[in-house]
Design an enzyme around this catalytic site. Structure first.
Site, PDB file in Angstrom:
ATOM      1  N   CYS A 119       6.161   8.417  -9.080  1.00 35.75           N
ATOM      2  CA  CYS A 119       6.418   8.287  -7.634  1.00 35.75           C
ATOM      3  C   CYS A 119       7.637   7.415  -7.334  1.00 35.75           C
ATOM      4  O   CYS A 119       8.145   7.425  -6.218  1.00 35.75           O
ATOM      5  CB  CYS A 119       5.194   7.736  -6.927  1.00 35.75           C
ATOM      6  SG  CYS A 119       3.714   8.681  -7.291  1.00 35.75           S
ATOM      7  N   ASN A 137       0.534  12.699  -0.462  1.00 30.10           N
ATOM      8  CA  ASN A 137       1.337  12.021  -1.476  1.00 30.10           C
ATOM      9  C   ASN A 137       2.049  13.081  -2.323  1.00 30.10           C
ATOM     10  O   ASN A 137       1.406  13.798  -3.090  1.00 30.10           O
ATOM     11  CB  ASN A 137       0.409  11.157  -2.329  1.00 30.10           C
ATOM     12  CG  ASN A 137       1.125  10.433  -3.451  1.00 30.10           C
ATOM     13  OD1 ASN A 137       2.265  10.755  -3.792  1.00 30.10           O
ATOM     14  ND2 ASN A 137       0.459   9.470  -4.053  1.00 30.10           N
ATOM     15  N   HIS A 146       7.116   4.792  -0.561  1.00 30.79           N
ATOM     16  CA  HIS A 146       6.396   5.929  -1.140  1.00 30.79           C
ATOM     17  C   HIS A 146       5.137   6.170  -0.308  1.00 30.79           C
ATOM     18  O   HIS A 146       4.448   5.233   0.085  1.00 30.79           O
ATOM     19  CB  HIS A 146       6.046   5.620  -2.600  1.00 30.79           C
ATOM     20  CG  HIS A 146       5.096   6.620  -3.174  1.00 30.79           C
ATOM     21  ND1 HIS A 146       5.291   7.984  -3.052  1.00 30.79           N
ATOM     22  CD2 HIS A 146       3.917   6.466  -3.852  1.00 30.79           C
ATOM     23  CE1 HIS A 146       4.292   8.610  -3.638  1.00 30.79           C
ATOM     24  NE2 HIS A 146       3.443   7.724  -4.121  1.00 30.79           N
TER      25      HIS A 146
END
Ligand code: UT7
Length: 328
Positions: free
Chosen positions: A111, A285, A255
């Site tokens: 990520c 996500n 993020h």
């Protein structure tokens, strides 16, 4: 020395998965998902390979930048969910975009991937001044690795891609990257199965031996603990290098893992939530793609304007983290 983001582009699949859709797979409900994560829906790739999403985002960024693909010196693709062990997604994106003069490779910092890729690109631009443009792509097809029987993780992730065309510039820039490998087994998708008898015979245990094969595993609580510290810490490391503080930043793009993580970090940094760009409600996500997707959306809506200072902060599997401060 810094970078100039000439343009961004994005691609998300049409197919949406709402929170209620997950009731088909696991014992869950919309209220739990919304209040514990902030997510309402996410996109899911159907027929699209990961490389296709990345290539579509890249083509849009190139077109918006108004440059010739032949002037791109390098393609760096951040991905943790490649279609291939080899070739790299970047090589296939090169084929699709006609960036015939580019070097091409993938990098996997999960990520944090976009921030890692951006800083890598910045260093190439700084040391090779003949290189005009670098295409940075972040592309993820997480739904192909998600364990749809694990309610603690399957509801979190979505698919999508975003890209940026960047060039050398003397704009403000700072970045800090880091990793804590002692937490590597907290978030993983293993591709090698150690035979159980080897574990029995040798006692070998690398922390992954009991994790599912080819499926995403996450110790949510452990990663959460890491994330609430890593998010502000990565920003402070990058800001510290240029003597900046949170007050000097116009927009934070963290993020997009869980809105509670972002709220905790905002409190720690003393920054109002209004300064944080949030897209996790509709994309979930999307790992490395989450920061550039949010950047692309905020720029597209006219929220982020030229000359403003942006802090992009990634954290995730590895456990990696990275912060980059740029002037848009
Ligand atoms: O991108 C990489 C970085 N990743 C992250 O940053 C993720 C970090 N972790 C998180 O965001 C959170 O830990 C989760 C969203 C994954 C989980 O939230 P939580 O508040 O830590 O919940 P929990 O795991 O402590 O679970 C609380 C309860 C449990 O039930 P019991 O044991 O209290 O009866 C879970 O079984 O909630 C239950 N639960 C669910 N219930 C309904 C877990 N998932 C679900 C679900 N629906 N989907």
């Amino acid at each position: 020395m810094g970078i100039n983001i000439l343009a961004t582009g994005a691609y998300v699949p049409d197919q949406k998965l709402t929170n209620d859709d997950f009731k088909r797979f696991v014992d869950t409900n919309d209220e739990w998902i919304r209040t514990r994560t902030g997510i309402t829906e996410r996109r899911m790739a159907g027929w699209e390979p990961n490389w296709y999403m990345g290539a579509q985002a890249a083509k849009q960024a190139i077109e918006r930048a108004g440059i010739s693909p032949e002037d791109i010196g390098m393609i760096i693709t951040a991905t943790a969910t490649s279609d291939f062990h080899t070739p790299s997604l970047a090589s296939v994106i090169q084929r699709e975009t006609g960036a015939v003069n580019a070097a091409a490779f993938d990098m996997n910092a999960a990520c944090s991937g976009f921030v890692y890729a951006l800083d890598t690109a910045r260093r190439f631009l700084q040391t090779d001044r003949d290189m005009k443009y670098i295409l940075v792509v972040a592309s993820e097809a997480l739904s192909r690795f998600v364990d749809f029987e694990d309610r603690g993780s399957c509801i979190l992730f979505g698919d999508g891609a975003a890209a940026a065309v960047i060039e050398y510039s003397d704009k403000l820039y700072s970045a800090a990257l880091g990793s804590d490998g002692t937490g590597a087994h907290f978030l993983c998708a293993r591709s090698l199965q150690i035979a159980p008898e080897i574990k029995q015979e040798t006692g070998f245990d690398d922390g992954f031996t009991d994790k599912p094969l080819h499926k995403l595993y996450q110790d949510g609580k452990a990663v959460y603990k890491f994330a609430v510290k890593a998010l502000p810490a990565a920003f402070e490391l990058a800001a510290g290098k240029i003597g900046a503080t949170a007050e000097d930043i116009d927009w934070f793009i963290p993020h997009q893992a869980n809105v509670r993580i972002i709220e905790t970090a905002a409190k720690h940094l003393g920054v109002p939530m209004e300064k944080f760009i949030i897209t996790l409600d509709h994309y979930g996500n999307t790992s490395s793609a989450s920061i550039p997707l949010a950047l692309n959306e905020a720029v597209g809506k006219g929220v982020i304007k030229r000359g403003q200072r942006i802090a992009m902060i990634g954290f995730g599997a590895g456990l990696t983290y990275g912060g980059a401060i740029i002037e848009y």
